[in-house]
Design an enzyme around this catalytic site. Structure first.
Site, PDB file in Angstrom:
ATOM      1  N   ASP A  42      19.192  30.044  22.341  1.00 43.69           N
ATOM      2  CA  ASP A  42      20.665  30.174  23.052  1.00 43.69           C
ATOM      3  C   ASP A  42      21.278  29.419  22.772  1.00 43.69           C
ATOM      4  OD1 ASP A  42      21.323  31.771  25.712  1.00 43.69           O
ATOM      5  OD2 ASP A  42      19.468  30.501  26.911  1.00 43.69           O
TER       6      ASP A  42
HETATM    7  C1  BGC Z   1      21.669  32.932  28.495  1.00 45.40           C
HETATM    8  C2  BGC Z   1      21.918  34.037  27.414  1.00 45.40           C
HETATM    9  C3  BGC Z   1      22.672  34.196  27.026  1.00 45.40           C
HETATM   10  C4  BGC Z   1      23.795  34.075  26.064  1.00 45.40           C
HETATM   11  C5  BGC Z   1      24.670  34.712  25.818  1.00 45.40           C
HETATM   12  C6  BGC Z   1      23.275  32.009  28.000  1.00 45.40           C
HETATM   13  O1  BGC Z   1      23.765  30.963  28.747  1.00 45.40           O
HETATM   14  O2  BGC Z   1      21.117  31.778  28.688  1.00 45.40           O
HETATM   15  O3  BGC Z   1      20.276  34.547  28.830  1.00 45.40           O
HETATM   16  O4  BGC Z   1      22.101  35.800  27.030  1.00 45.40           O
HETATM   17  O5  BGC Z   1      24.435  32.953  26.695  1.00 45.40           O
HETATM   18  O6  BGC Z   1      25.759  34.645  27.062  1.00 45.40           O
END
Ligand code: BGC
Length: 790
Positions: free
Chosen positions: A292
């Site tokens: 993530d």
């Molecule tokens: C989120 C993810 C997301 C990523 C990119 C993170 O803060 O937890 O779900 O895909 O950001 O935006």
């Protein structure tokens, strides 16, 4: 796309230097493995990524620097680096043109593709479709609808030039306050896994990648980047990993996104036990794993764990990885393994195949998909004396700010920049209802004037335009006594709309205006219902929310409650479809609505300790999540898992299990469903199993299969069959590290909800069976007391 431009520039430079390599003809002519017409440095031929057979050679040709860069993303617009050509794409991979490796682009979901609608210097607007939120999609209990939504989403991903969609998300609704529950499907792993697999299959049918996230046990937003989840192996395998396991095996997602949190002391992105042993060895996963965004601490540990790609990535990460190889802390072979996992996917992407995206997906067609899915996911919680549906020539008065500022979906990375949201007021009007104009215009005036005042001004999202807008909640419009009285006299039905929103980075709270109704909402409900009831008329409540709220204290006052969820951009139209009876509601709860928050099994352990700034959260309720708890411990919920009414009635009968009633490797269950009412409709048939307590104790019931009927006309019947294998019925034995089926008498309970069982049958398992042995990993290092029946 920039990468497309690069590809073109690159091939023209090849042409200039006398090369005529053509990927398409290379494929059709079935050229030998080492292409003769590749570029060369001195005498050494430099391989070119062309197919899976070329991958090892390409990796051998990479310099250490290239390898260290390739396993790290190219940054995030506005935060690290990489202003992408597709504005709003949130990450990308590093391209190595000399080896034919293109850059990939990634963008968020899960309610639709999140890209920015505007681009500097361009007039074209790049809207994407806002589909209903994940919880709403799961509430359809319809895998076919989920697949169609996935197909439409994947088409937008492809036509807007994205390779990897960062969706779907399938963490478990462990606690109703988790701020991102709207992005997730359910408290139950079976419904989560089945819906996720269907969505992934739909997305990937377009030749773009799906990313299942956030792997795993990421069930809260409070301190999400550091929180240590303390959880038993059994709860992990049976509850928190099970949906992911199903999605991996049934839909082969191109990517898995590891989560922010730790599990039993180790960041998931640094856990070889999770990412290599469970995911690849136990489940046979073949795609790649990405972090993530900004997750974890140590890029070298992430590489070792099998977290193939670090996102969004920074030069610092690449340097650390390169230094670790040079210093002997990281074996280069590990990098090669991770690169191979990514390249195996790269060769399947639109970017690699030089797909020319149109930037013009069929948004009109997709809006229809969104509308249908939204209506199918709506749940009729109450309908006294059939207050709904209501004929379109009737008069309606609408109460509540959310009738105008209808909420399409939650906030954060799961937001979608859609062209519009049809409000509930607009949708009902469009459907032909006579809406009380006087009241409607008072609401409009009130909202307009409030929005002009500083605290309520709609502002750009602090994370940037890509993330939509920041919409502060305005207090409910105060209702004058005469407004209610005259509306109740002039109209046939009063509809009160209650709205709630939540999103990434923050959990919800048990306070008025969030989990509880505000005083103004309470007041609105009691005054509006009193006046309407005085007139002998009815009142319906529409809940435009992303997760459970308290309902027990007020539900007796109103006649109908329609849980519309956050239904995407077609919200008002889908609500009108259900209110009018054009669609007979057939959604069912995939998450329990408790009587009071303190009834939730994780209430005392959410969001963790120390309360002021939680560092760890202990999953003491163990396997007793959601209905597994409520049914086993006899706690009555307000609306139970699986619950949902219809405008018609159904009979579910003749529950049978296969002849001999003995389990011999598989079990067939059948049941007859009949529409006994006077309205065409669909029923969700739920198959729960009560397993005997043996060495392992079992929840009172567990959902083991489900199916939705076709639209049945009055008196029409449908015979449904379910096939279950040993693994579908098994429990996880930590001592044996195995899925086991314990001997004894099992009861199959078929019903219309976890508490509304219509018929049952038993079968016997003669002896204890080891169904599947798996790796003994992810054990908690600290002892903790688990909830037990004893
Ligand atoms: C989120 C993810 C997301 C990523 C990119 C993170 O803060 O937890 O779900 O895909 O950001 O935006």
């Amino acid at each position: 796309m920039l990468s497309k431009l690069l590809a073109i520039t690159f091939s023209s430079s090849l042409l200039l230097s006398g090369f005529t390599f053509d990927m398409a003809s290379a494929k059709t002519q079935n050229l030998p493995r080492v292409h003769k017409n590749q570029t060369s440095i001195g005498q050494t031929e430099v391989p070119y990524l062309s197919d899976s057979a070329s991958i090892d050679r390409v990796i051998r040709a990479m310099t250490l620097e290239e390898k260290a860069k390739f396993v790290v993303g190219v940054g995030m617009p506005g935060i690290t680096r990489a202003p992408f050509e597709i504005t709003g794409a949130v990450g990308g991979t590093y391209g190595i043109p000399r080896l034919g490796i293109p850059e990939l682009r990634m963008a968020d979901g899960p309610a639709g593709l999140r890209i920015r609608p505007t681009r500097p210097g361009q007039t074209q607007i790049y809207y994407a479709t806002a589909f209903p939120i994940a919880t709403s999609l799961a509430s359809t209990w319809d895998t076919a609808v989920a697949k169609v939504v996935g197909e439409a989403q994947g088409n937008e991903v492809k036509e807007y030039g994205i390779d990897m969609f960062l969706a779907p998300a399938l963490n478990i609704h462990r606690n109703p306050l988790s701020g991102r529950n709207f992005e997730y499907y359910s408290e139950d792993p079976l419904i989560s896994g089945k819906i996720a697999a269907s969505v992934v299959n739909g997305i990937q049918s377009n030749g773009v990648g799906a990313t299942i996230k956030h792997f795993a046990a990421n069930n809260q937003e409070t301190n999400r980047m550091i929180i240590d989840t303390i959880v038993s192996q059994r709860a992990l395998r049976e509850i928190y990993l099970k949906g992911f396991e199903m999605a991996v095996k049934e839909s082969h997602p191109w990517a898995v996104m590891s989560s922010y949190n730790k599990i039993n002391g180790t960041y998931t992105s640094e856990s070889a036990d999770l990412l290599t042993t469970v995911l690849r060895k136990d489940w046979g996963y073949k795609g790649f794993v990405m972090t993530d965004w900004f997750a974890g601490k140590d890029p070298v540990e992430q590489m070792k764990a099998g977290n193939d790609l670090i996102m969004p990535g920074s030069p610092k990460n690449s340097n650390l990885i390169k230094l670790a190889v040079e210093g002997g802390r990281l074996d280069e072979k590990i990098l090669d393994r991770n690169i191979k996992n990514i390249l195996r996917i790269v060769i399947q992407t639109p970017e690699f195949k030089k797909y020319q995206n149109s930037d013009q997906p069929d948004l009109k067609a997709h809006a229809m998909v969104a509308r249908k899915a939204a209506a199918e996911g709506m749940i009729l919680l109450k309908n006294k004396e059939r207050a709904l549906p209501i004929n379109k020539n009737k008069k309606i008065a609408l109460f509540g700010n959310t009738q105008i500022e209808t909420i399409k979906g939650g906030t954060g990375s799961g937001d979608v920049n859609a062209a519009y949201t049809v409000s509930i007021a607009e949708g009902l009007k469009e459907a032909g209802y006579q809406i009380n104009q006087e009241l409607l215009s008072k609401y409009k005036t009130y909202i307009d004037s409030m929005r002009r005042q500083e605290p309520y001004k709609i502002k750009p999202h602090p994370w940037g335009e890509d993330f939509g807008k920041l919409v502060p909640v305005i207090p409910e419009k105060p209702l004058q006594e005469n407004e209610i009285t005259s509306a109740s006299k002039e109209t046939d039905l009063g509809i009160i709309v209650i709205g709630r929103n939540s999103g990434e980075a923050e959990d919800r709270k048990v306070v008025k205006g969030d989990y509880l109704l505000s005083d103004a909402e309470q007041d609105m409900i009691s005054r509006v219902t009193t006046e309407y009831h005085n007139q002998g008329k009815k009142v319906a409540v529409i809940l435009n929310i992303g997760g459970p709220i308290e309902v027990a204290s007020w539900r007796n006052q109103v006649d109908s409650i329609l849980l519309a969820w956050q239904p995407g951009q077609e919200a008002g139209n889908a609500v009108a479809d259900v209110v009018s009876g054009k669609v007979n509601p057939s959604g069912k709860l995939t998450t329990t609505f408790p009587v009071k928050y303190s009834d939730v099994p994780s209430a005392a352990n959410f969001p963790g300790t120390p309360a002021a700034n939680p560092a760890k959260v202990i999953y003491q309720e163990d396997i007793y999540v959601g209905y597994r708890y409520f049914t086993t411990f006899g706690v009555k919920p307000a609306y139970e898992f699986g619950y949902g009414l219809s405008y018609t009635d159904f009979d579910i009968r003749d529950v049978k299990v296969n002849k001999g009633k003995k389990f011999k490797g598989k079990l067939t269950i059948s049941t007859m469903v009949e529409n006994t009412g006077s309205f065409p409709g669909r029923e969700v048939v739920q198959v729960y199993v009560s397993a005997p307590d043996g060495k392992l104790e079992k929840p009172a019931v567990e959902l083991r299969a489900f199916a939705k009927t076709k639209v049945l006309k009055p008196n029409q019947r449908q015979l449904l069959h379910f096939n279950l294998k040993a693994k579908d019925l098994a429990s996880f034995d930590e001592e044996k590290s195995a899925w086991v089926l314990e001997k004894g008498i099992y009861t199959v309970k078929v019903g219309a909800s976890s508490e509304n069982i219509k018929g049952s049958a038993t079968f016997t398992v003669d002896h204890d069976m080891i169904v599947q042995k798996v790796s003994d990993v992810l054990k908690s290092k600290v002892g903790f007391k688990r909830l037990t029946k004893q």
